[in-house]
Design an enzyme around this catalytic site. Structure first.
Site, PDB file in Angstrom:
ATOM      1  N   GLU A 268     -61.465 -53.074  20.955  1.00 27.33           N
ATOM      2  CA  GLU A 268     -61.975 -53.215  22.329  1.00 27.33           C
ATOM      3  C   GLU A 268     -61.648 -51.969  23.142  1.00 27.33           C
ATOM      4  OE1 GLU A 268     -61.243 -57.479  23.921  1.00 27.33           O
ATOM      5  OE2 GLU A 268     -59.875 -57.230  22.250  1.00 27.33           O
TER       6      GLU A 268
ATOM      7  N   SER B 277     -52.838 -64.224  21.082  1.00 24.96           N
ATOM      8  CA  SER B 277     -52.942 -64.577  22.488  1.00 24.96           C
ATOM      9  C   SER B 277     -51.607 -65.139  22.938  1.00 24.96           C
ATOM     10  CB  SER B 277     -54.046 -65.615  22.663  1.00 24.96           C
ATOM     11  OG  SER B 277     -53.827 -66.369  23.832  1.00 24.96           O
TER      12      SER B 277
ATOM     13  N   LYS C 145     -55.697 -67.533  18.134  1.00 20.39           N
ATOM     14  CA  LYS C 145     -56.473 -66.320  18.385  1.00 20.39           C
ATOM     15  C   LYS C 145     -55.892 -65.063  17.781  1.00 20.39           C
ATOM     16  CE  LYS C 145     -58.942 -65.547  21.857  1.00 20.39           C
ATOM     17  NZ  LYS C 145     -58.872 -65.006  23.205  1.00 20.39           N
TER      18      LYS C 145
END
Ligand code: ARG
Length: 442
Positions: free
Chosen positions: A272, A259, A265
């Site tokens: 996705e 991130s 993260k």
């Protein structure tokens, strides 16, 4: 708006191949002179090299790749080049070039599926007896082995591969070229000679149908759409499984992104995207159905709108299949986390009900008895194995003495011994079928 050269340059190699075959046939039938066909083929070779090296110059006046190639051939050899378009129309030409492109991309997708199959077989083999929960309604339902789940993915991909191969086979059936604009041409051509050269088993039987038909485009897009939908389900599972909530696996660093603000993260971006690419591909299929819908025969410029859907769909799907394989080949699975989730003994509820069935109780009644036990356990914050003997006997004395044995970890997996079930012997048997299915498609 009229121009398609900005995207249909992808048809260039196929357009050149069909022009070579066409002029060779024209010469063999005496429709053009042999020295003209030789000159045209030489010019086509040069144009091909120019296109490959990027030296080819498109002009604003080139309506499409077919006109651009013919313009350049004519610029190179003059009159002879101007004879290339004898006895054909762009209508049968574009239909044929497109089928050849579809054939190549049906094969490319099939081959990519074959490689993904190899990854899935290795995944299954490397995690033969790693238990994890199987889900319905995203609720823990019954434990399965990771090998069994990986093979579920394998069969989805194997069906996709079969579908792509079927499209490839269908693309060989009937060559449109020779239909002319729509009614046939005023020359005694030899369509079968051209068909043979271009790898078709036969020629389109009806010239009207030949130039109006785009079934094979719909077929490839359908196969793409189903495949992309499959990949979206795999992607969705990878997103869930790699979350901290599940913790079943982690993506290789190269297949996740950090991130920009939260240092802890690790985002499964590519998984996705596998999830989100499917509607785009299904949209291309729906769009081409829209183009074809109620379209009067024969050629209409509407048909030019088949291409961008096909091109984007092929690019998206071929890339997605490859990405899925690389992502899965580099992912690592967490045996303990999966085992812990699968070890929740509530998942043995069906086995307890079946025990009662084995002792003569109707299944519906058995279901009720076990549901009451599950309620008791959940409400008192215990597992089924923590219930006392008297609590169990009160529910049904028939549960003893097997009760606690059935709740041993692994027991419920190995009892799923029906063909196609998750018991290890059945998974090994399934692996054999999967290898055979994988190899039989070459
Ligand atoms: N670029 C056109 C297409 O993609 C080629 C065929 C044009 N034919 C015509 N009669 N205008 O469909």
């Amino acid at each position: 708006m009229n121009s398609s050269a900005g995207f249909d340059w992808r048809l260039a190699p196929y357009d050149i191949a069909l022009s070579r075959a066409h002029v060779t046939m024209l010469a063999s039938r005496g429709i053009i002179e042999t020295n003209d066909s030789v000159a045209i083929i030489g010019a086509l070779d040069s144009v091909e090299a120019e296109l490959e090296s990027g030296a080819f110059e498109f002009l604003d006046t080139d309506e499409d790749i077919h006109m651009a190639i013919e313009r350049r051939v004519t610029a190179l050899i003059g009159d002879a080049g101007a004879r290339m378009h004898t006895a054909r129309s762009r209508n049968d030409q574009v239909a044929t070039g497109l089928v050849l492109w579809i054939r190549a991309h049906a094969r490319a997708a099939a081959d990519a599926c074959g490689e993904l199959e190899t990854v899935l077989l290795a995944l299954a083999e490397g995690h033969l007896d790693w238990a994890l929960p199987g889900y319905t309604h995203l609720q823990r339902a019954q434990p399965v082995y990771l090998s069994h789940h990986a093979l579920a993915w394998f069969w989805m991909v194997n069906r996709d591969r079969n579908r792509f191969l079927a499209v490839e086979a269908a693309s060989k059936r009937a060559m449109p070229l020779g239909a002319g604009a729509l009614a046939g041409v005023n020359f005694d051509t030899d369509r079968r000679m051209v068909a043979k050269e271009l790898g078709f088993d036969g020629v389109a039987v009806n010239s009207i149908d030949a130039v109006a038909d785009r079934d094979i485009a719909l077929e490839l897009l359908s196969a793409h759409a189903i495949c992309a939908t499959h990949l979206s389900r795999i992607g969705a599972e990878l997103v869930l499984w790699s979350s901290q909530e599940f913790g079943f696996m982690s993506m290789a660093d190269s297949w996740s992104s950090g991130s920009s603000i939260m240092p802890q993260k690790k985002n499964p971006d590519a998984a996705e995207l596998l999830r989100a690419k499917a509607p785009r591909v299904v949209g291309h299929l729906a769009a081409l159905h829209g183009v074809m819908h109620a379209l009067p025969l024969t050629y209409n410029k509407d048909l030019q709108e088949d291409k961008e859907h096909l091109f984007d769909s092929a690019e998206t799907v071929e890339m997605s299949i490859e990405a899925a394989g690389l992502m899965l080949a580099t992912a690592s699975f967490n045996r303990e986390a999966m085992a812990e989730a699968a070890g929740d003994d509530l998942v043995a509820a069906t086995d307890l009900a079946d025990l009662l069935v084995g002792k003569g109780m109707p299944f519906r009644d058995a279901h009720g008895v076990v549901a009451a036990l599950v309620r008791l356990a959940v409400e008192s914050g215990r597992g089924l194995a923590d219930l006392t003997e008297s609590e169990v006997t009160e529910a049904s004395a028939l549960l003893l003495p097997e009760y606690s044995g059935l709740l041993e970890p692994g027991q419920t997996l190995e009892s799923k011994r029906s063909e196609g079930g998750t018991a290890l012997d059945r998974v090994r048997e399934q692996l054999g079928s999967a290898h055979a299915a994988h190899l039989s498609l070459g």
